[in-house]
Design an enzyme around this catalytic site. Sequence first.
Site, short mmCIF file in Angstrom:
data_model
loop_
_atom_site.label_atom_id
_atom_site.label_comp_id
_atom_site.label_asym_id
_atom_site.label_seq_id
_atom_site.Cartn_x
_atom_site.Cartn_y
_atom_site.Cartn_z
N ARG A 1 45.10 52.35 28.69
CA ARG A 1 44.90 51.64 27.50
C ARG A 1 43.69 52.20 26.77
NH1 ARG A 1 44.66 45.55 27.54
NH2 ARG A 1 43.23 45.20 29.35
N GLY B 1 39.17 42.29 40.59
CA GLY B 1 38.44 41.63 39.42
C GLY B 1 37.38 40.52 39.91
N HIS C 1 46.65 39.45 47.03
CA HIS C 1 45.83 40.85 47.87
C HIS C 1 44.42 41.13 47.26
CE1 HIS C 1 49.09 42.46 45.53
NE2 HIS C 1 48.26 43.33 45.28
N GLU D 1 53.31 34.46 42.66
CA GLU D 1 53.26 33.26 41.53
C GLU D 1 54.55 32.79 40.88
OE1 GLU D 1 50.09 31.72 40.85
OE2 GLU D 1 50.75 30.65 38.94
N SER E 1 55.50 39.05 41.84
CA SER E 1 54.25 38.23 42.16
C SER E 1 54.80 36.79 43.06
CB SER E 1 53.43 37.72 41.15
OG SER E 1 52.45 36.90 41.33
N TYR F 1 52.09 33.23 33.07
CA TYR F 1 52.24 34.35 33.88
C TYR F 1 53.30 34.57 34.75
CZ TYR F 1 50.84 37.67 37.63
OH TYR F 1 50.81 38.66 38.45
P1 NAP Z 1 44.67 44.15 37.66
O1 NAP Z 1 43.30 44.54 38.53
O2 NAP Z 1 44.16 43.19 36.64
O3 NAP Z 1 44.84 45.41 36.63
C1 NAP Z 1 45.96 45.43 35.90
C2 NAP Z 1 45.96 46.63 35.31
O4 NAP Z 1 46.93 46.57 34.20
C3 NAP Z 1 44.91 47.20 34.71
O5 NAP Z 1 44.91 48.76 34.82
C4 NAP Z 1 45.06 46.96 33.24
O6 NAP Z 1 44.12 47.93 32.31
C5 NAP Z 1 46.51 47.09 33.06
N1 NAP Z 1 46.93 46.62 31.82
C6 NAP Z 1 46.81 45.39 31.30
N2 NAP Z 1 47.35 45.21 29.98
C7 NAP Z 1 48.04 46.50 29.88
C8 NAP Z 1 48.69 46.77 28.63
N3 NAP Z 1 48.86 45.96 27.70
N4 NAP Z 1 49.31 48.23 28.75
C9 NAP Z 1 49.12 49.08 30.03
N5 NAP Z 1 48.21 48.33 30.90
C10 NAP Z 1 47.69 47.32 31.04
O7 NAP Z 1 45.75 43.67 38.62
P2 NAP Z 1 45.99 44.20 40.14
O8 NAP Z 1 45.45 43.27 41.02
O9 NAP Z 1 45.53 45.73 40.25
O10 NAP Z 1 47.62 44.04 40.02
C11 NAP Z 1 48.47 44.88 39.86
C12 NAP Z 1 49.93 44.40 39.42
O11 NAP Z 1 50.39 43.45 40.37
C13 NAP Z 1 49.73 43.23 38.12
O12 NAP Z 1 51.00 43.45 37.59
C14 NAP Z 1 49.83 42.19 38.94
O13 NAP Z 1 50.07 41.03 38.11
C15 NAP Z 1 50.45 42.03 39.97
N6 NAP Z 1 50.04 41.31 41.14
C16 NAP Z 1 48.85 41.16 41.67
C17 NAP Z 1 48.66 40.57 42.70
C18 NAP Z 1 47.34 40.66 43.40
O14 NAP Z 1 47.11 39.51 44.46
N7 NAP Z 1 46.47 41.39 43.05
C19 NAP Z 1 49.76 40.03 43.40
C20 NAP Z 1 50.86 40.07 42.99
C21 NAP Z 1 51.48 40.78 41.94
P3 NAP Z 1 42.75 47.73 32.22
O15 NAP Z 1 41.85 48.20 33.28
O16 NAP Z 1 42.53 48.46 30.71
O17 NAP Z 1 42.50 46.10 31.84
N1 GDD Z 2 39.97 32.49 39.39
C1 GDD Z 2 39.66 31.37 39.76
N2 GDD Z 2 38.24 31.09 39.53
N3 GDD Z 2 40.19 30.56 40.79
C2 GDD Z 2 39.79 29.30 41.13
C3 GDD Z 2 38.38 28.83 40.98
C4 GDD Z 2 37.78 29.79 39.79
O1 GDD Z 2 36.43 29.51 39.49
N4 GDD Z 2 38.30 27.98 41.89
C5 GDD Z 2 39.18 27.30 42.21
N5 GDD Z 2 40.24 28.67 42.08
C6 GDD Z 2 41.80 28.49 42.72
C7 GDD Z 2 42.87 28.76 41.57
O2 GDD Z 2 43.01 27.29 41.03
C8 GDD Z 2 44.03 29.01 42.48
O3 GDD Z 2 44.42 27.90 43.00
C9 GDD Z 2 43.22 29.98 43.42
O4 GDD Z 2 41.90 29.61 43.35
C10 GDD Z 2 43.53 31.58 43.24
O5 GDD Z 2 42.92 31.98 42.05
P1 GDD Z 2 43.00 33.37 41.68
O6 GDD Z 2 42.16 34.18 42.42
O7 GDD Z 2 42.73 33.54 40.32
O8 GDD Z 2 44.57 34.00 41.97
P2 GDD Z 2 46.04 33.30 41.72
O9 GDD Z 2 46.73 33.09 42.90
O10 GDD Z 2 45.89 32.33 40.45
O11 GDD Z 2 46.63 34.74 41.28
C11 GDD Z 2 46.61 35.95 41.91
O12 GDD Z 2 47.62 35.96 42.63
C12 GDD Z 2 48.83 36.17 42.29
C13 GDD Z 2 49.74 36.03 43.16
O13 GDD Z 2 49.86 34.93 43.77
C14 GDD Z 2 46.44 36.87 40.64
O14 GDD Z 2 46.14 38.27 41.21
C15 GDD Z 2 48.02 37.27 40.12
O15 GDD Z 2 47.98 38.40 39.30
C16 GDD Z 2 49.07 37.39 41.38
O16 GDD Z 2 50.28 37.71 40.71
#
Ligand code: NAP
Ligand code: GDD
Length: 356
Positions: A38, A198, A192, A141, A139, A162
């Site tokens: 994007r 990020g 993961h 979530e 997810s 979300y």
């Molecule tokens: P991420 O680091 O936040 O990456 C998200 C990606 O989506 C980035 O490349 C972002 O582009 C792109 N994106 C955002 N808005 C978009 C749009 N409008 N059109 C096209 N692309 C867009 O997330 P991730 O951790 O790699 O996760 C990958 C996927 O798995 C996501 O769908 C997330 O919700 C899902 N997921 C993640 C986890 C986890 O724990 N990591 C767990 C379960 C599911 P930019 O770089 O330009 O922002």
């Molecule tokens: N981000 C964040 N920042 N989380 C915090 C903080 C803070 O300062 N303090 C406590 N937390 C707690 C949140 O309230 C949550 O319960 C937990 O830490 C994890 O938060 P995140 O790391 O932001 O992840 P998430 O579990 O909400 O979401 C991630 O995992 C999902 C899969 O279960 C994301 O990667 C989602 O995209 C993904 O789907």
Amino acid sequence: MSGRVGKRALITGITGQDGSYLTELLVSKGYEVHGVLRRASLFNTDRIDHLYHDPHQVRPSVLLHYGDLADGASLRHVLETVQPDEIYNLGAQSHVRVSFQIPEYTADVAGLGTLRMLEALREHAERSGRHVRYYQAGSSEMFGAAAPPQSENTPFHPRSPYGVSKAAAHWYSINYREAYGLFICNGILFNHESPRRGETFVTRKVTRAATRIKLGLQDKLYLGNLDARRDWGFAGDYVAAMWLMLQHEVPDDFVIATGTSHTVREFVELTFDQVGLDWSKYVEFDPRYLRPAEVDFLEGDASKARSILRWEPTVGFNELVRMMVESDLELARQERTLINAGHNAPERGRATVRQV
Ligand code: NAP
Ligand code: GDD
């Protein structure tokens, strides 16, 4: 398209954490990888720059195309241009806390964006007669308030815009599989992490802060709910599961998780231990990091993926924390060196004051 004999994959979200690991995996398997990029006013390809080559100079294995999940025409155009064998729909506004602040946008990209991608796939498959395999990034979530351990049979009870958007994407994907006979798999992935995570997700926020505090670059770390439990695995292991799903004979849905969970507090303790600091002296509570509705306890049961896909996580909790701390210590050292040489701290060092 080039005359490459290997498979061609199209990835949305290629610039994200998972997109970068998946691209590495697919390139290592001989794929030609196309990513949807994007448009941003600054470069947003840091995580894949090591894989990308100037297409004027070498025959590239990674190619990028401008597009956006909010723009169906761009998705249809990219699909027609690339003619992929496999699609991985990873693009999303993926931050749970932020989804309470921008709920409509989150639904538009994570929910409707999936529908746009599926419609593009359906039209492409009907017109061309090609068989394309599709992975949807679901997810844990989506489980939200449902009691652990969560498996494919656990009903969803999402607790954030979300989570609701991802649940819609999950059901859109099942509907397109059943209605049109498309090869569509839903991965239901638990949290993961990695050194490429990020910096506003809690694990990376903690490893960045602890290592910066260690090197005198930061004084405090402000966090919200320390009692939440998560099932944290390594992103490199989880992208392998995505690929395995698309190699299976039949399309299906799979939970991917380690099966063990820890509190945020335990993650903080272990991280600070690894840099030789007492966390309680540096960590403070800030209510701005709380969510209007929290997900208290996620712990996955991935026995289906273990038995059918033969998928296993290779990195445990301690090893994951160690890997992230080591990488962030190196970043902090670089920052320290710059400051000692009279330069300003790099922009990324200011992540700690961002309000998410
Ligand atoms: P991420 O680091 O936040 O990456 C998200 C990606 O989506 C980035 O490349 C972002 O582009 C792109 N994106 C955002 N808005 C978009 C749009 N409008 N059109 C096209 N692309 C867009 O997330 P991730 O951790 O790699 O996760 C990958 C996927 O798995 C996501 O769908 C997330 O919700 C899902 N997921 C993640 C986890 C986890 O724990 N990591 C767990 C379960 C599911 P930019 O770089 O330009 O922002
Ligand atoms: N981000 C964040 N920042 N989380 C915090 C903080 C803070 O300062 N303090 C406590 N937390 C707690 C949140 O309230 C949550 O319960 C937990 O830490 C994890 O938060 P995140 O790391 O932001 O992840 P998430 O579990 O909400 O979401 C991630 O995992 C999902 C899969 O279960 C994301 O990667 C989602 O995209 C993904 O789907």
